[in-house]
Design a protein around this motif. Structure first.
Motif, PDB file in Angstrom:
ATOM      1  N   SER A 283       0.816  -1.218   0.000  1.00 57.13           N
ATOM      2  CA  SER A 283       0.000   0.000   0.000  1.00 57.13           C
ATOM      3  C   SER A 283       0.850   1.269   0.000  1.00 57.13           C
ATOM      4  O   SER A 283       2.049   1.236   0.227  1.00 57.13           O
ATOM      5  CB  SER A 283      -0.931   0.012   1.215  1.00 57.13           C
ATOM      6  OG  SER A 283      -0.202   0.142   2.413  1.00 57.13           O
ATOM      7  N   PHE A 284       0.171   2.375  -0.267  1.00 56.10           N
ATOM      8  CA  PHE A 284       0.845   3.674  -0.296  1.00 56.10           C
ATOM      9  C   PHE A 284       1.240   4.093   1.117  1.00 56.10           C
ATOM     10  O   PHE A 284       0.411   4.043   2.030  1.00 56.10           O
ATOM     11  CB  PHE A 284      -0.100   4.751  -0.840  1.00 56.10           C
ATOM     12  CG  PHE A 284      -0.626   4.497  -2.223  1.00 56.10           C
ATOM     13  CD1 PHE A 284       0.229   4.338  -3.295  1.00 56.10           C
ATOM     14  CD2 PHE A 284      -1.995   4.455  -2.453  1.00 56.10           C
ATOM     15  CE1 PHE A 284      -0.255   4.133  -4.572  1.00 56.10           C
ATOM     16  CE2 PHE A 284      -2.493   4.251  -3.729  1.00 56.10           C
ATOM     17  CZ  PHE A 284      -1.630   4.084  -4.788  1.00 56.10           C
ATOM     18  N   PRO A 285       2.455   4.591   1.311  1.00 55.83           N
ATOM     19  CA  PRO A 285       2.840   5.103   2.633  1.00 55.83           C
ATOM     20  C   PRO A 285       1.977   6.296   3.065  1.00 55.83           C
ATOM     21  O   PRO A 285       1.743   6.494   4.256  1.00 55.83           O
ATOM     22  CB  PRO A 285       4.294   5.537   2.451  1.00 55.83           C
ATOM     23  CG  PRO A 285       4.768   4.842   1.223  1.00 55.83           C
ATOM     24  CD  PRO A 285       3.559   4.609   0.368  1.00 55.83           C
ATOM     25  N   PHE A 286       1.481   7.066   2.103  1.00 52.82           N
ATOM     26  CA  PHE A 286       0.666   8.240   2.401  1.00 52.82           C
ATOM     27  C   PHE A 286      -0.801   7.887   2.659  1.00 52.82           C
ATOM     28  O   PHE A 286      -1.567   8.742   3.064  1.00 52.82           O
ATOM     29  CB  PHE A 286       0.772   9.269   1.272  1.00 52.82           C
ATOM     30  CG  PHE A 286       0.395   8.740  -0.090  1.00 52.82           C
ATOM     31  CD1 PHE A 286      -0.919   8.721  -0.521  1.00 52.82           C
ATOM     32  CD2 PHE A 286       1.386   8.259  -0.939  1.00 52.82           C
ATOM     33  CE1 PHE A 286      -1.254   8.231  -1.774  1.00 52.82           C
ATOM     34  CE2 PHE A 286       1.067   7.774  -2.196  1.00 52.82           C
ATOM     35  CZ  PHE A 286      -0.261   7.758  -2.611  1.00 52.82           C
ATOM     36  N   ARG A 287      -1.177   6.625   2.423  1.00 51.73           N
ATOM     37  CA  ARG A 287      -2.552   6.168   2.677  1.00 51.73           C
ATOM     38  C   ARG A 287      -2.481   4.687   3.054  1.00 51.73           C
ATOM     39  O   ARG A 287      -2.740   3.807   2.241  1.00 51.73           O
ATOM     40  CB  ARG A 287      -3.428   6.360   1.452  1.00 51.73           C
ATOM     41  CG  ARG A 287      -4.906   6.149   1.749  1.00 51.73           C
ATOM     42  CD  ARG A 287      -5.750   6.457   0.496  1.00 51.73           C
ATOM     43  NE  ARG A 287      -7.143   6.584   0.828  1.00 51.73           N
ATOM     44  CZ  ARG A 287      -7.982   5.562   0.951  1.00 51.73           C
ATOM     45  NH1 ARG A 287      -7.566   4.325   0.787  1.00 51.73           N
ATOM     46  NH2 ARG A 287      -9.251   5.774   1.246  1.00 51.73           N
ATOM     47  N   PRO A 288      -2.107   4.411   4.298  1.00 48.58           N
ATOM     48  CA  PRO A 288      -1.907   3.019   4.711  1.00 48.58           C
ATOM     49  C   PRO A 288      -3.160   2.159   4.529  1.00 48.58           C
ATOM     50  O   PRO A 288      -4.287   2.646   4.602  1.00 48.58           O
ATOM     51  CB  PRO A 288      -1.544   3.139   6.201  1.00 48.58           C
ATOM     52  CG  PRO A 288      -1.021   4.521   6.344  1.00 48.58           C
ATOM     53  CD  PRO A 288      -1.788   5.354   5.364  1.00 48.58           C
ATOM     54  N   TRP A 289      -2.920   0.898   4.256  1.00 50.13           N
ATOM     55  CA  TRP A 289      -3.978  -0.104   4.122  1.00 50.13           C
ATOM     56  C   TRP A 289      -4.594  -0.342   5.490  1.00 50.13           C
ATOM     57  O   TRP A 289      -3.886  -0.620   6.454  1.00 50.13           O
ATOM     58  CB  TRP A 289      -3.363  -1.395   3.586  1.00 50.13           C
ATOM     59  CG  TRP A 289      -4.310  -2.515   3.355  1.00 50.13           C
ATOM     60  CD1 TRP A 289      -4.480  -3.609   4.157  1.00 50.13           C
ATOM     61  CD2 TRP A 289      -5.194  -2.687   2.249  1.00 50.13           C
ATOM     62  NE1 TRP A 289      -5.414  -4.448   3.615  1.00 50.13           N
ATOM     63  CE2 TRP A 289      -5.877  -3.900   2.443  1.00 50.13           C
ATOM     64  CE3 TRP A 289      -5.491  -1.931   1.125  1.00 50.13           C
ATOM     65  CZ2 TRP A 289      -6.823  -4.383   1.546  1.00 50.13           C
ATOM     66  CZ3 TRP A 289      -6.426  -2.398   0.226  1.00 50.13           C
ATOM     67  CH2 TRP A 289      -7.083  -3.607   0.440  1.00 50.13           C
ATOM     68  N   THR A 290      -5.903  -0.220   5.615  1.00 50.32           N
ATOM     69  CA  THR A 290      -6.566  -0.401   6.907  1.00 50.32           C
ATOM     70  C   THR A 290      -7.482  -1.621   6.934  1.00 50.32           C
ATOM     71  O   THR A 290      -8.004  -1.960   7.995  1.00 50.32           O
ATOM     72  CB  THR A 290      -7.395   0.850   7.270  1.00 50.32           C
ATOM     73  OG1 THR A 290      -8.366   1.084   6.252  1.00 50.32           O
ATOM     74  CG2 THR A 290      -6.499   2.066   7.447  1.00 50.32           C
ATOM     75  N   ASN A 291      -7.657  -2.275   5.802  1.00 50.19           N
ATOM     76  CA  ASN A 291      -8.469  -3.481   5.738  1.00 50.19           C
ATOM     77  C   ASN A 291      -7.798  -4.567   6.575  1.00 50.19           C
ATOM     78  O   ASN A 291      -6.572  -4.638   6.634  1.00 50.19           O
ATOM     79  CB  ASN A 291      -8.590  -3.915   4.267  1.00 50.19           C
ATOM     80  CG  ASN A 291      -9.598  -5.014   4.035  1.00 50.19           C
ATOM     81  OD1 ASN A 291      -9.584  -6.030   4.712  1.00 50.19           O
ATOM     82  ND2 ASN A 291     -10.443  -4.799   3.046  1.00 50.19           N
ATOM     83  N   THR A 292      -8.573  -5.419   7.212  1.00 45.82           N
ATOM     84  CA  THR A 292      -7.995  -6.454   8.070  1.00 45.82           C
ATOM     85  C   THR A 292      -7.349  -7.591   7.284  1.00 45.82           C
ATOM     86  O   THR A 292      -6.522  -8.311   7.831  1.00 45.82           O
ATOM     87  CB  THR A 292      -9.067  -7.040   9.010  1.00 45.82           C
ATOM     88  OG1 THR A 292     -10.134  -7.550   8.223  1.00 45.82           O
ATOM     89  CG2 THR A 292      -9.577  -5.990   9.981  1.00 45.82           C
ATOM     90  N   LYS A 293      -7.716  -7.740   5.991  1.00 45.07           N
ATOM     91  CA  LYS A 293      -7.126  -8.795   5.165  1.00 45.07           C
ATOM     92  C   LYS A 293      -5.819  -8.290   4.561  1.00 45.07           C
ATOM     93  O   LYS A 293      -5.832  -7.381   3.740  1.00 45.07           O
ATOM     94  CB  LYS A 293      -8.086  -9.206   4.045  1.00 45.07           C
ATOM     95  CG  LYS A 293      -9.310  -9.942   4.534  1.00 45.07           C
ATOM     96  CD  LYS A 293     -10.319 -10.154   3.417  1.00 45.07           C
ATOM     97  CE  LYS A 293      -9.855 -11.235   2.481  1.00 45.07           C
ATOM     98  NZ  LYS A 293     -10.891 -11.529   1.449  1.00 45.07           N
ATOM     99  N   SER A 294      -4.717  -8.876   4.963  1.00 46.49           N
ATOM    100  CA  SER A 294      -3.442  -8.428   4.412  1.00 46.49           C
ATOM    101  C   SER A 294      -3.214  -8.970   2.999  1.00 46.49           C
ATOM    102  O   SER A 294      -2.619  -8.291   2.170  1.00 46.49           O
ATOM    103  CB  SER A 294      -2.286  -8.816   5.325  1.00 46.49           C
ATOM    104  OG  SER A 294      -2.145 -10.212   5.384  1.00 46.49           O
ATOM    105  N   ILE A 295      -3.662 -10.170   2.709  1.00 47.54           N
ATOM    106  CA  ILE A 295      -3.645 -10.716   1.342  1.00 47.54           C
ATOM    107  C   ILE A 295      -5.037 -10.433   0.795  1.00 47.54           C
ATOM    108  O   ILE A 295      -5.980 -11.163   1.040  1.00 47.54           O
ATOM    109  CB  ILE A 295      -3.309 -12.220   1.322  1.00 47.54           C
ATOM    110  CG1 ILE A 295      -1.973 -12.481   2.017  1.00 47.54           C
ATOM    111  CG2 ILE A 295      -3.322 -12.752  -0.102  1.00 47.54           C
ATOM    112  CD1 ILE A 295      -0.766 -11.833   1.359  1.00 47.54           C
ATOM    113  N   ALA A 296      -5.145  -9.351   0.073  1.00 45.14           N
ATOM    114  CA  ALA A 296      -6.452  -8.777  -0.248  1.00 45.14           C
ATOM    115  C   ALA A 296      -7.002  -9.258  -1.586  1.00 45.14           C
ATOM    116  O   ALA A 296      -6.264  -9.619  -2.500  1.00 45.14           O
ATOM    117  CB  ALA A 296      -6.335  -7.257  -0.276  1.00 45.14           C
ATOM    118  N   ASP A 297      -8.323  -9.217  -1.683  1.00 40.45           N
ATOM    119  CA  ASP A 297      -9.031  -9.520  -2.924  1.00 40.45           C
ATOM    120  C   ASP A 297      -8.824  -8.377  -3.914  1.00 40.45           C
ATOM    121  O   ASP A 297      -8.677  -7.213  -3.527  1.00 40.45           O
ATOM    122  CB  ASP A 297     -10.523  -9.679  -2.655  1.00 40.45           C
ATOM    123  CG  ASP A 297     -10.827 -10.843  -1.719  1.00 40.45           C
ATOM    124  OD1 ASP A 297     -10.110 -11.856  -1.768  1.00 40.45           O
ATOM    125  OD2 ASP A 297     -11.786 -10.728  -0.930  1.00 40.45           O
TER     126      ASP A 297
END
Length: 143
Positions: free
Chosen positions: A64-78
């Motif tokens: 994910s972008f450092p300026f907009r971190p991934w917040t979804n709980t699934k790290s291996i995402a759909d």
């Protein structure tokens, strides 16, 4: 006919292109730019491939972008979640207004005399010529 000119031309509105546009806005706010995207949507690979079960093979906390971190709980995402994430980033940071959809880049040539790139694309069967001082290729798959 004179070509439209921007400081930076980015090719591709996927993860890399949106990331490049954000950094350009952040670090060089006076520079003009456009993103040429062959498809009619933001998302790149994640818009192109929509088959059942598509997902990342890397964890999204890293991808994910450092300026907009991934917040979804699934790290291996759909794939759908990743595409939505990219679209949301483009909208949140005002990047979408600089995307020119339907522009399939056919050629790019550098002129040392003019110190600029000439980028030729096809849009609805018409040839469009633009120039840029810097060309940033963020394209992926070509179909």
């Amino acid at each position: 006919m004179s070509a439209q000119h921007v400081d930076v031309m980015i090719v591709g509105a996927g993860l890399s292109g949106i990331g490049a546009a954000y950094r350009l806005q952040e670090q060089c706010p006076t520079k003009t730019y456009e993103i040429l995207e062959a498809r009619e949507a933001v998302g790149g690979t994640w818009d192109l491939f929509r088959y059942p079960g598509i997902r990342s093979d890397s964890d999204m906390y890293t991808l994910s972008f450092p300026f907009r971190p991934w917040t979804n709980t699934k790290s291996i995402a759909d794939g759908d979640d990743i595409r939505t994430y990219i679209e949301d980033a483009a909208d949140e940071f005002g990047i979408r207004k600089n995307i020119r959809f339907g522009h399939r880049v056919e050629s790019a040539s550098w002129s040392s005399d003019e110190a600029r790139w000439t980028v030729t694309s096809r849009v609805d069967g018409e040839t469009v010529v633009k120039t840029a001082s810097f060309l940033y290729l963020c394209s992926g798959y070509q179909l």
